[in-house]
Scaffold this active site. Structure first.
Site, short mmCIF file in Angstrom:
data_model
loop_
_atom_site.label_atom_id
_atom_site.label_comp_id
_atom_site.label_asym_id
_atom_site.label_seq_id
_atom_site.Cartn_x
_atom_site.Cartn_y
_atom_site.Cartn_z
N TYR A 6 0.81 -1.23 0.00
CA TYR A 6 0.00 0.00 0.00
C TYR A 6 0.84 1.28 0.00
O TYR A 6 0.44 2.28 0.60
CB TYR A 6 -0.94 0.03 1.22
CG TYR A 6 -1.84 -1.17 1.36
CD1 TYR A 6 -2.77 -1.48 0.38
CD2 TYR A 6 -1.77 -1.99 2.48
CE1 TYR A 6 -3.61 -2.58 0.50
CE2 TYR A 6 -2.60 -3.10 2.61
CZ TYR A 6 -3.52 -3.38 1.61
OH TYR A 6 -4.34 -4.47 1.75
N TYR A 133 -14.56 -4.76 2.41
CA TYR A 133 -13.18 -5.16 2.08
C TYR A 133 -13.07 -6.65 2.38
O TYR A 133 -13.34 -7.10 3.50
CB TYR A 133 -12.14 -4.38 2.91
CG TYR A 133 -10.74 -4.86 2.62
CD1 TYR A 133 -9.99 -4.31 1.59
CD2 TYR A 133 -10.18 -5.91 3.36
CE1 TYR A 133 -8.72 -4.79 1.30
CE2 TYR A 133 -8.91 -6.38 3.07
CZ TYR A 133 -8.18 -5.82 2.04
OH TYR A 133 -6.93 -6.29 1.75
N ASP A 223 -17.63 -13.22 6.33
CA ASP A 223 -16.17 -13.08 6.31
C ASP A 223 -15.77 -12.59 7.69
O ASP A 223 -15.84 -11.39 7.99
CB ASP A 223 -15.78 -12.08 5.21
CG ASP A 223 -14.29 -11.76 5.24
OD1 ASP A 223 -13.59 -12.22 6.15
OD2 ASP A 223 -13.84 -11.02 4.34
N LYS A 250 -6.40 -14.45 9.86
CA LYS A 250 -5.70 -13.58 10.81
C LYS A 250 -5.43 -14.25 12.17
O LYS A 250 -4.40 -14.90 12.33
CB LYS A 250 -6.49 -12.29 11.01
CG LYS A 250 -6.48 -11.38 9.78
CD LYS A 250 -7.08 -10.03 10.08
CE LYS A 250 -7.22 -9.15 8.86
NZ LYS A 250 -5.98 -8.55 8.40
#
Ligand SMILES: Cc1ncc(COP(=O)(O)O)c(C=O)c1O
Length: 399
Positions: A6, A133, A223, A250
């Site tokens: 990014y 996202y 999600d 994660k």
């Protein structure tokens, strides 16, 4: 030469070089920093946790990895059994992959193929949320809705396979009424939309989503890559509203190794389970079910349960609420708190430029993005450490 995430490499400021990490602390050559973002929200037990280290070391004595194509092993069998017991309802069938993005891709492929296997070939669309996202791979960019991350997709024009709606019940009902026979799934980050701006919404929306999915035969996909393992103050949002497919990543491995899982319920699994080889799920990441990742995930869940992490998260939420009470600043649009997440949204992103360096000087590592100054701390954080993180956030505006 490293190409960092990014970043415009030409303008990027030098990253902080970490030489050690332990508990909630990151160490540079000359500083000790509380990691207020848990390495992109994954390191829930902190760094270099002795039991997690030992779980990996023990497995390493046997082997690090074997493929799951034609082979299996104890850590992946035990983790799958544990998840079957631990996750709500009949979310029983675990498909592993190496990252959250890939695990969402797998969920989307499952949802599409579920209907293709039944000959329902018109169900090609995915319903998703505005500001969603779900990762940076191509299909996850397409179901995502964030110009700031994925403007490259503008090159293709608007997707005809994805519909985005706000988190408003009326908008959802209207879309279901119009498109229900073309939808294969409704994919959401439940309760908390992370990278889209730490946006929080109501459980009532998800309850209604479940009803509409049942009414129209659409699969509901959660999600929980970011929200899973307690981040919203619920163990999983799936404990409150049961999806057909759940995606975890994660914190699955306590942030130790990149690994993720797409968990299907009985109905979805049955949609693939028959005599026809062409109905198989044709997917197989090289590192799926990695033995080190499964071993550390098992230990992570054991610690989560044994040490009653849910009460730690409630405590974090309580302290955060207390510290943020009465805070206001004309530059701050809103302060949002949910479980182990706090976010200050500012009107103008310029006013948080320089915060990272300011926090660094106070002994806190932070990584604000766009208009969002936030913290998602490791759950093992002590009260005074958490207060330091929160007071640093406030101090930026008071200085
Ligand atoms: C909700 C959600 N889904 C998917 C992903 C992608 O996960 P990964 O970075 O492991 O590919 C993320 C990452 O931030 C996420 O927040």
């Amino acid at each position: 030469m490293i190409w960092y995430p990014y970043e415009q490499m030409k303008l990027m400021k030098k990253p902080y070089k970490i030489v050690n990490a332990e508990g909630v602390y990151l160490y540079t050559e000359d500083r000790k920093l509380i990691d207020s973002v848990s390495s992109w929200w994954s390191v829930i037990h902190g760094y270099s946790h002795p039991e997690l280290n030992a779980a990996i070391e023990e497995q390493l004595q046997k082997f690090a990895h074997v493929m799951l194509g034609g082979l299996t092993h104890e850590p992946v069998e035990r983790l799958s059994e544990k998840l079957k017991q631990w996750l709500p309802g009949d979310l029983d069938y675990c498909f592993y992959s190496d990252s959250g993005s890939v695990a969402v891709e797998v969920a989307l492929k499952m949802a599409l193929q579920f209907f293709m296997n039944r000959g329902e070939t018109k169900r090609t669309k995915v319903l998703a949320l505005e500001h969603a996202y779900h990762g940076d791979t191509f299909k996850t960019m397409e179901v995502g809705d964030d110009e700031d991350y994925h403007f490259v997709l503008n090159a293709y024009g608007k997707s005809k396979h994805v519909i985005h709606i706000p988190t408003k019940v009326e908008a959802m009902e209207a879309i279901f009424a119009e498109y229900h026979d073309q939808l294969n799934c409704f994919l959401v980050e439940p309760l908390l939309q992370g990278a889209g701006g730490m946006r929080m919404y109501n459980i009532g929306f998800l309850k209604r989503a479940r009803e509409l999915c049942d009414q129209y035969g659409v699969l509901l996909v959660f999600d929980e890559v970011a929200t899973g393992f307690g981040r919203t103050g619920n163990r999983f949002v799936s404990d409150l509203v049961l999806p057909d497919i759940l995606v975890l990543g994660k914190a699955l491995t306590g942030g130790y190794l990149g690994h993720a899982v797409t968990v299907a319920n009985q109905k979805v699994y049955d949609g693939f389970y028959d005599e026809d080889p062409s109905h198989a799920l044709m997917h197989g990441p090289t590192f799926m079910g990695n033995a080190l990742a499964c071993s550390v995930a098992l230990k992570s869940i054991e610690i989560f349960e044994k040490q009653d992490y849910m009460s730690k998260i409630r405590r974090i939420e309580e302290i955060t609420g207390r510290e943020m009470k009465g805070f206001s600043d004309p530059r701050v649009k809103e302060v949002r708190i949910m479980g182990g997440c706090v976010c200050m949204e500012v009107y103008d992103s310029q006013c948080i430029k320089g915060y990272q360096q300011f926090a660094y000087e106070q002994g806190v590592f932070s990584r604000p993005f766009l208009n969002y100054l936030y913290a998602m701390v490791p759950y093992i954080i002590q009260e005074e450490e958490l207060i330091k993180v929160l007071r640093t956030m406030k101090a930026w505006f008071l200085k």
